[in-house]
Motif scaffolding. Sequence first.
Motif, PDB file in Angstrom:
ATOM      1  N   CYS A  35       0.828  -1.202   0.000  1.00  0.00           N
ATOM      2  CA  CYS A  35       0.000   0.000   0.000  1.00  0.00           C
ATOM      3  C   CYS A  35       0.869   1.260   0.000  1.00  0.00           C
ATOM      4  O   CYS A  35       1.986   1.265   0.514  1.00  0.00           O
ATOM      5  CB  CYS A  35      -0.901  -0.010   1.229  1.00  0.00           C
ATOM      6  SG  CYS A  35      -2.098   1.346   1.264  1.00  0.00           S
ATOM      7  N   ASP A  37       0.235   3.774   1.726  1.00  0.00           N
ATOM      8  CA  ASP A  37       0.108   4.387   3.062  1.00  0.00           C
ATOM      9  C   ASP A  37       1.491   4.743   3.627  1.00  0.00           C
ATOM     10  O   ASP A  37       2.404   3.905   3.644  1.00  0.00           O
ATOM     11  CB  ASP A  37      -0.608   3.383   3.986  1.00  0.00           C
ATOM     12  CG  ASP A  37      -1.046   4.010   5.303  1.00  0.00           C
ATOM     13  OD1 ASP A  37      -0.217   4.675   5.964  1.00  0.00           O
ATOM     14  OD2 ASP A  37      -2.210   3.826   5.675  1.00  0.00           O
ATOM     15  N   GLY A  60      -3.912   0.354  -1.368  1.00  0.00           N
ATOM     16  CA  GLY A  60      -4.226  -0.958  -0.816  1.00  0.00           C
ATOM     17  C   GLY A  60      -3.149  -2.012  -1.045  1.00  0.00           C
ATOM     18  O   GLY A  60      -3.186  -3.070  -0.451  1.00  0.00           O
ATOM     19  N   HIS A  99      -2.109  -4.519   4.774  1.00  0.00           N
ATOM     20  CA  HIS A  99      -1.908  -4.098   6.163  1.00  0.00           C
ATOM     21  C   HIS A  99      -3.221  -3.812   6.876  1.00  0.00           C
ATOM     22  O   HIS A  99      -4.248  -3.558   6.240  1.00  0.00           O
ATOM     23  CB  HIS A  99      -0.981  -2.874   6.216  1.00  0.00           C
ATOM     24  CG  HIS A  99      -1.596  -1.593   5.707  1.00  0.00           C
ATOM     25  ND1 HIS A  99      -2.142  -0.652   6.543  1.00  0.00           N
ATOM     26  CD2 HIS A  99      -1.745  -1.114   4.455  1.00  0.00           C
ATOM     27  CE1 HIS A  99      -2.588   0.371   5.819  1.00  0.00           C
ATOM     28  NE2 HIS A  99      -2.371   0.113   4.553  1.00  0.00           N
ATOM     29  N   CYS A 102      -6.141  -0.238   6.906  1.00  0.00           N
ATOM     30  CA  CYS A 102      -5.938   0.350   5.579  1.00  0.00           C
ATOM     31  C   CYS A 102      -7.061   1.352   5.275  1.00  0.00           C
ATOM     32  O   CYS A 102      -8.224   1.084   5.535  1.00  0.00           O
ATOM     33  CB  CYS A 102      -5.905  -0.737   4.512  1.00  0.00           C
ATOM     34  SG  CYS A 102      -5.419  -0.128   2.880  1.00  0.00           S
ATOM     35  N   GLY A 103      -6.672   2.476   4.696  1.00  0.00           N
ATOM     36  CA  GLY A 103      -7.647   3.514   4.357  1.00  0.00           C
ATOM     37  C   GLY A 103      -8.658   3.079   3.312  1.00  0.00           C
ATOM     38  O   GLY A 103      -9.711   3.704   3.161  1.00  0.00           O
TER      39      GLY A 103
HETATM   40 ZN   LIG Z   1      -3.429   0.908   3.016  1.00  0.00          ZN
END
Ligand SMILES: [Zn+2]
Length: 185
Positions: A35, A37, A60, A99, A102-103
Amino acid sequence: MTKMSPLLERNEQFAAAYTPGPLGPPAAQVVIVTCLDHRVDPGITLGLQLGDAVVIRNTGGRVTKAVIDDIAYLAFLAGQLFSGQVAAEGLFEVAVVHHTQCGTGFLADPGFRQRAAEATGLPEAALEAWAVTDPRTTVRDDVERLLAAPSLSPKVSVSGHVYDIATGRVTTVMDARHPQLAGTN
Ligand SMILES: [Zn+2]
């Protein structure tokens, strides 16, 4: 001045101590798909040094068509450039790392997803497919998707892992497999 200014100052320090290395296969023989992130940077969580691993990051850490295309090209490139330098057992291992927290997980909510579709112009179905609510499940799905891709070189293996934001620990969910063994695990 831009927001990059302090980072460019760090780059000055980096460049001052830098020694360029030759073009070669990634030292760890690993391609990481994870991801974007900012809390899950594999360079830090996996202790990567320059030249250790290829890292492909998207929303993601999903195995999309673009990721599959990247890996097909990387395998071709490695075969062309490094055929004498890669291990007999294969070119590299692709490690898919999803993870926790995750957003993309918000996209499992229909209302949130609808608003996201309106704001971005992306189809709701595509946004729903993005959602990582249970990383152990989605990472399995994505490992299978990559193993089933016709363009995946048989010299490439694929493994699946989950990074836990709460502990900083990476847990292996699926051990590395080559595509011809897909479906037998
Ligand atoms: Zn994520």
